[in-house]
Design an enzyme around this catalytic site. Structure first.
Site, PDB file in Angstrom:
ATOM      1  N   ASP A 241      -0.440  -8.410  -1.842  1.00 14.95           N
ATOM      2  CA  ASP A 241      -1.556  -7.478  -2.041  1.00 14.95           C
ATOM      3  C   ASP A 241      -2.426  -7.926  -3.218  1.00 14.95           C
ATOM      4  O   ASP A 241      -3.656  -7.829  -3.180  1.00 14.95           O
ATOM      5  CB  ASP A 241      -0.986  -6.081  -2.317  1.00 14.95           C
ATOM      6  CG  ASP A 241      -1.962  -4.970  -1.991  1.00 14.95           C
ATOM      7  OD1 ASP A 241      -3.122  -5.275  -1.683  1.00 14.95           O
ATOM      8  OD2 ASP A 241      -1.561  -3.799  -2.062  1.00 14.95           O
TER       9      ASP A 241
ATOM     10  N   ASN B 159      -3.271  -2.870  -7.574  1.00 13.24           N
ATOM     11  CA  ASN B 159      -2.008  -2.122  -7.553  1.00 13.24           C
ATOM     12  C   ASN B 159      -1.602  -1.679  -8.953  1.00 13.24           C
ATOM     13  O   ASN B 159      -1.987  -2.300  -9.941  1.00 13.24           O
ATOM     14  CB  ASN B 159      -0.878  -3.029  -7.030  1.00 13.24           C
ATOM     15  CG  ASN B 159      -1.105  -3.498  -5.619  1.00 13.24           C
ATOM     16  OD1 ASN B 159      -1.820  -4.456  -5.392  1.00 13.24           O
ATOM     17  ND2 ASN B 159      -0.498  -2.821  -4.671  1.00 13.24           N
TER      18      ASN B 159
ATOM     19  N   CYS C 236      -9.955  -4.211  -5.853  1.00 11.48           N
ATOM     20  CA  CYS C 236     -10.342  -3.382  -4.722  1.00 11.48           C
ATOM     21  C   CYS C 236     -11.537  -4.052  -4.044  1.00 11.48           C
ATOM     22  O   CYS C 236     -12.549  -4.289  -4.692  1.00 11.48           O
ATOM     23  CB  CYS C 236     -10.710  -1.986  -5.225  1.00 11.48           C
ATOM     24  SG  CYS C 236     -11.332  -0.930  -3.916  1.00 11.48           S
TER      25      CYS C 236
ATOM     26  N   HIS D  47       3.067   3.370  -2.439  1.00 13.48           N
ATOM     27  CA  HIS D  47       2.327   2.148  -2.784  1.00 13.48           C
ATOM     28  C   HIS D  47       0.989   2.592  -3.377  1.00 13.48           C
ATOM     29  O   HIS D  47       0.052   2.896  -2.649  1.00 13.48           O
ATOM     30  CB  HIS D  47       2.166   1.343  -1.497  1.00 13.48           C
ATOM     31  CG  HIS D  47       1.277   0.141  -1.593  1.00 13.48           C
ATOM     32  ND1 HIS D  47       1.743  -1.145  -1.366  1.00 13.48           N
ATOM     33  CD2 HIS D  47      -0.038  -0.011  -1.877  1.00 13.48           C
ATOM     34  CE1 HIS D  47       0.751  -2.010  -1.494  1.00 13.48           C
ATOM     35  NE2 HIS D  47      -0.344  -1.342  -1.807  1.00 13.48           N
TER      36      HIS D  47
HETATM   37 ZN    ZN Z   1      -2.245  -2.128  -1.543  1.00 12.79          ZN
END
Ligand code: ZN
Length: 322
Positions: free
Chosen positions: A24, A257, A248, A215
């Site tokens: 991620d 995160n 993002c 998450h």
């Molecule tokens: Zn994520």
């Protein structure tokens, strides 16, 4: 607006932390790391005691060049004693590649909102869910676990609020497919403590057999407040990214995160066992920052542990700070 939980249950004594920075995090970073650099970071995290990784994603290398080495990375790290390596797959083709590379579990992902799913995988939510059936059949008897992940589970950057029933409906499908774990992804940091309570309470009603994983993204600075809410509800599984790697895609410069070392710091100070060593995580975060060539958003790796004391005699008197 849903209400916050009443008096909390006892927080769990032990929490599982899954490191998602290599997937991620890197997926949302402009810098591309080599397979060797990713392996060095993964090894530092294993050294710190991390036992669960979402390592990569078997998606189109053209769409996500940062994860184009998925097969090599999994093949190089699999078999590390006691460590569980999972990878995201969007469909059967991705699952075949992940199985061939040697993952321990496959994570099927879908968004709770139609427009995000269309942007993410170019199909409707139902089309994604139907496609998962072939993957579930393929995994039967393979010994490889199936996990589910729901993106935009707390809100969608295109549609706004996401109804809790939409999350529950997808969760039921994952339970029917045989998933034992389900991750609720706060893809763009829209979760709040009341939404955490609402979603966890609803899932416990509709899919009591599915163990939820939270998450969170720290896009709006309340990632760890949401973790506190999850702990108050007794949730035992969280996902985070070392150094707070990532960002993002819809808000340039925004945080990604929640940071793994900040999460481990919080849990350790609360007396909750993780099996992860904070100093080791700070060392891993420094490696991540060096590889990315910039300071990462995490805070504990900058400030040090709470009792990392300064030399009193080296600091001048009467500084006048509060
Ligand atoms: Zn994520």
């Amino acid at each position: 607006m849903p209400s916050v939980a009443p008096a909390p249950a006892t927080p769990p004594r032990r929490v599982h932390v899954t490191e998602v920075g290599l997937r991620d995090g890197l997926q949302n970073e402009a810098v591309l790391l080599s397979t060797a650099e990713k392996m060095a970071l993964a090894r530092a995290l294993v050294e710190a005691g991390v036992l669960e990784f979402e390592l990569t994603s078997f998606v189109s290398p053209r769409a996500v060049p940062a994860l184009a080495d998925a097969a090599d990375l999994v093949a190089s790290l699999r078999g590390t004693r006691g460590v569980h390596w999972s990878a995201l797959v969007p469909n059967l083709r991705g699952a075949e590649r992940a199985l061939e590379a040697g993952v321990d579990s496959v994570v099927l992902f879908v968004s709770a909102s139609e427009s995000h799913n269309a942007k993410n995988v170019n199909r409707s939510v139902d089309a994604s869910l139907e496609g998962f059936e072939a993957v579930a059949r393929r995994l039967e008897g393979s010994g490889i676990a199936l996990r589910g992940a729901i993106a935009t589970a707390f809100g969608c950057p295109f549609e706004g609020d996401v109804q809790v029933e939409a999350v529950g409906r997808i969760a039921r499908r994952f339970a029917d497919l045989g998933a034992a774990q389900l991750s609720l992804g706060d893809t763009t940091g829209m979760a709040t403590p009341p939404l955490v309570t609402e979603r966890i309470t609803h899932l416990r009603e509709v899919v009591p057999t599915l163990s939820p994983t939270l998450h969170f993204h720290n896009t709006r600075g309340i990632g760890l407040a949401n973790v506190m809410q999850g702990l108050a509800l007794g949730v035992e599984r969280y996902e985070s990214s070392i150094g707070g790697l990532g960002g993002c895609p819809f808000a340039p410069g925004a945080s990604g995160n929640i940071a793994s070392e900040d999460l481990v710091y919080l849990l350790t100070e609360m007396g909750i066992e993780t099996g992860i060593d904070l100093d080791g995580m700070i060392a891993a975060a420094r490696i991540a920052s060096r590889l990315m060539g910039r300071p990462l958003p995490a805070q504990v790796s900058k400030a040090g542990p709470r009792l990392a004391l300064s030399d009193c005699s080296a600091v001048p008197t009467a500084l006048g700070r509060a």
